[in-house]
Design an enzyme around this catalytic site. Structure first.
Site, PDB file in Angstrom:
ATOM      1  N   ASP A 390       4.854  -4.388  12.465  1.00  0.00           N
ATOM      2  CA  ASP A 390       4.168  -4.027  11.224  1.00  0.00           C
ATOM      3  C   ASP A 390       4.517  -2.570  10.895  1.00  0.00           C
ATOM      4  O   ASP A 390       4.547  -1.707  11.785  1.00  0.00           O
ATOM      5  CB  ASP A 390       2.662  -4.182  11.390  1.00  0.00           C
ATOM      6  CG  ASP A 390       1.915  -3.877  10.106  1.00  0.00           C
ATOM      7  OD1 ASP A 390       1.857  -4.787   9.262  1.00  0.00           O
ATOM      8  OD2 ASP A 390       1.414  -2.743   9.964  1.00  0.00           O
ATOM      9  N   ASN A 398       3.725   4.062  -0.782  1.00  0.00           N
ATOM     10  CA  ASN A 398       3.623   3.502  -2.135  1.00  0.00           C
ATOM     11  C   ASN A 398       2.814   4.426  -3.052  1.00  0.00           C
ATOM     12  O   ASN A 398       3.156   4.620  -4.232  1.00  0.00           O
ATOM     13  CB  ASN A 398       2.964   2.121  -2.092  1.00  0.00           C
ATOM     14  CG  ASN A 398       3.894   1.061  -1.520  1.00  0.00           C
ATOM     15  OD1 ASN A 398       5.111   1.169  -1.641  1.00  0.00           O
ATOM     16  ND2 ASN A 398       3.315   0.043  -0.909  1.00  0.00           N
ATOM     17  N   HIS A 403       6.332   2.673  -5.354  1.00  0.00           N
ATOM     18  CA  HIS A 403       6.599   1.364  -4.735  1.00  0.00           C
ATOM     19  C   HIS A 403       8.077   1.162  -4.430  1.00  0.00           C
ATOM     20  O   HIS A 403       8.429   0.421  -3.503  1.00  0.00           O
ATOM     21  CB  HIS A 403       6.081   0.247  -5.642  1.00  0.00           C
ATOM     22  CG  HIS A 403       4.588   0.115  -5.624  1.00  0.00           C
ATOM     23  ND1 HIS A 403       3.931  -0.553  -4.628  1.00  0.00           N
ATOM     24  CD2 HIS A 403       3.626   0.594  -6.470  1.00  0.00           C
ATOM     25  CE1 HIS A 403       2.625  -0.525  -4.855  1.00  0.00           C
ATOM     26  NE2 HIS A 403       2.418   0.184  -5.986  1.00  0.00           N
ATOM     27  N   ASP A 407       9.442  -0.247  -1.032  1.00  0.00           N
ATOM     28  CA  ASP A 407      10.409  -1.357  -0.865  1.00  0.00           C
ATOM     29  C   ASP A 407      11.589  -0.924  -0.025  1.00  0.00           C
ATOM     30  O   ASP A 407      12.109  -1.697   0.801  1.00  0.00           O
ATOM     31  CB  ASP A 407      10.892  -1.842  -2.231  1.00  0.00           C
ATOM     32  CG  ASP A 407       9.803  -2.554  -3.028  1.00  0.00           C
ATOM     33  OD1 ASP A 407       8.781  -2.934  -2.405  1.00  0.00           O
ATOM     34  OD2 ASP A 407       9.974  -2.734  -4.247  1.00  0.00           O
ATOM     35  N   ASP A 433       4.741  -5.924   4.738  1.00  0.00           N
ATOM     36  CA  ASP A 433       5.451  -5.166   5.773  1.00  0.00           C
ATOM     37  C   ASP A 433       5.254  -5.787   7.149  1.00  0.00           C
ATOM     38  O   ASP A 433       5.433  -5.142   8.166  1.00  0.00           O
ATOM     39  CB  ASP A 433       4.990  -3.717   5.787  1.00  0.00           C
ATOM     40  CG  ASP A 433       3.476  -3.607   6.047  1.00  0.00           C
ATOM     41  OD1 ASP A 433       2.798  -4.653   5.967  1.00  0.00           O
ATOM     42  OD2 ASP A 433       3.015  -2.500   6.335  1.00  0.00           O
TER      43      ASP A 433
END
Length: 505
Positions: A390, A398, A403, A407, A433
């Site tokens: 994770d 973000n 964002h 990404d 994620d």
């Protein structure tokens, strides 16, 4: 593309195209076999045709002799005139012995009987032999070999007056038909003469009963050619007056078998007859190149001989080369099409279970079949380890950087994970994620090497130090399911994440 699926497709295509090819080859082979029978019948029909001509001439001679006997034709006054043209060479008398002196006779008459009064009256009927030959192929004939002419020699041997008439001019100084002119004191000995051309007594008995008979193949003393002789009796008052003989040249007979409509086939054809009594072969025709015989025909040509027609394999290959090329091309095209379709199907299947952002598997890869595969590996004592991963601080990225940077962080992590595992392993993006690695034949201890490789790859690609991650690793036991193992790895991940948070506190 699945190798097993591709091999199965190839096997199926080969089975189908080969079956179709075999059926077409069998059809072509059957056609060639039928054509061999046609060739044989065409040649035998030539013999039948010559036999019918011989019988027709013999019947017409019988009628002409009968008419001459009872109606006085040729007349008594004509005989002295005919006999004025008699020639003599040694002990042979006759007409046209050296050159043509009798205008109404196209051939040569030889005899050891010096009495022209006896045989001179027959000359009017002998022209029938030439008339019948010229009219042998009428307009509505069933003959199918009109494209060539036989070079047959016909003889009429008269047993009543002991002479022989040949349908062509023969210089008697060069050749005398002594075999048929032998005289035992009372006439020509047809039995002895018949034996010299391999005709047995049973056949001669049939001849005197009115049947047409044929000889064995023998070398003719006059032409030096191998021939078959056809003998048909000529009757007068229910008695055999003479014998009409037609000599069929074997070379001509071979021509009657010639495949005019398939000239290439003729070049690869073997044609011969076997003497049923001796087993010896007489060859009519041989192929230009010999490999092995693929198509065969065998049939009776006379009571003495069996005809053999054999077609060489080279012709069959040449004639069916288009079929071979069609088979190869069709198989190749279908195999390429199958490969293309399987690759397309695999691409669609891969796209369905592939995460577009990272190129890793998505959650759809976890199917009952996949779980059963993992279960089977564990049952076989092959270690399987699940690592839950994770990203740390993705929300902060973000919120602060946007964002698009979040990404980018996910993509970096996904790339590092993909590069750290083998092709036999599974890298899965569960969503957001969250990632999961399923490592095949990896123990719990060994799985730490994967984490080390992930961190190493991130150092190389993540120059902005965006990515940090937590992980939890769990090796499946015999009683574990994949779902339970993923939950256990997830618990360990959060333990790792909490421990990192506590350290920062």
């Amino acid at each position: 593309m699945s190798r097993q699926k591709y091999i199965s497709a190839i096997v199926l295509i080969l089975a189908c195209t080969t079956s179709l090819f075999a059926a077409l080859v069998f059809h072509e082979a059957r056609n060639l076999q039928n054509y061999m029978e046609y060739v044989a019948e065409n040649g035998k029909s030539a013999l039948f045709h010559e036999e019918s001509i011989n019988q027709n001439i013999a019947n017409r001679l019988s009628r002409a002799f009968f008419s001459g006997q009872y109606s006085g034709n040729p007349g008594e006054n004509e005989r002295p005139e005919v006999c004025q043209h008699v020639e003599t060479v040694g002990d042979i008398s006759g007409f046209n012995l050296v050159a043509k002196t009798m205008k109404n006779l196209e051939g040569t008459l030889q005899t050891r009987n010096p009495s022209c009064e006896e045989w001179g009256k027959d000359t009017g009927a002998l022209s029938i032999i030439h008339e019948a030959e010229n009219g042998a192929l009428p307009k509505y004939s069933f003959s199918n070999y009109t494209g060539y002419a036989f070079r047959n020699i016909r003889y009429y041997i008269d047993l009543s007056h002991n002479y022989i008439y040949i349908n062509q001019l023969v210089n008697t100084r060069d050749y005398t038909f002594s075999n048929w002119l032998e005289n035992n004191g009372s006439g020509i000995n047809i039995v002895r003469s018949g034996h010299t051309i391999t005709i047995d007594d049973n056949a001669l008995n049939d001849l005197f009963q009115g049947a047409t008979i044929v000889s064995h193949i023998y070398q003719d003393g006059y032409t030096k050619n191998n021939i078959i002789s056809m003998l048909t009796p000529v009757f007068l008052n229910d008695k055999v007056k003479g014998i009409l003989i037609t000599d069929v040249n074997i070379n001509d007979l071979a021509v009657s078998f010639k495949t005019v409509d398939r000239p290439l086939l003729w070049k690869f054809l073997s044609l011969y007859v076997t003497d049923n009594a001796t087993g010896s072969n007489i060859i009519f025709h041989e192929p230009i190149i010999k490999s092995f015989d693929l198509i065969n025909y065998e049939g009776t040509i006379t009571q003495y001989y069996t005809l053999h027609i054999k077609l060489d394999a080279i012709y069959v290959i040449i004639a069916n080369l288009w079929l071979v090329l069609l088979y190869v091309m069709t198989t190749w095209i279908l195999c390429r099409y199958a490969r293309k379709q399987l690759m397309r199907q695999e691409a669609l299947s891969r796209d369905n279970v592939t995460d577009a952002m990272t190129g890793m598997y998505n959650r759809k890869v976890i199917t009952p079949e996949f779980e059963q595969k993992i279960r089977t590996l564990v049952d076989r004592n092959i270690p399987v380890t699940v690592i839950a991963i994770d990203s740390d601080g993705l929300k902060k990225i973000n919120d602060t950087l946007g964002h698009h940077m979040g990404d980018k962080a996910i993509q970096y992590l996904g790339l590092a994970l993909r590069n750290a595992i083998r092709k036999s392993d599974y890298g899965i993006r569960l969503g957001g994620d969250e990632f999961c690695l399923v490592l095949i034949d990896y123990s719990l201890k060994k799985s730490r090497d994967v984490i080390a490789r992930v961190q190493k790859h991130l150092l190389a690609i993540d120059k902005d130090k965006l990515v940090a991650f937590s992980w939890g690793s769990y090796q499946l036991n015999q009683d574990d399911t994949l779902d339970a193992a993923m939950l256990r790895a997830d618990d360990l991940l959060y333990q790792h994440k909490r421990s990192k948070f506590n350290e920062r506190q």
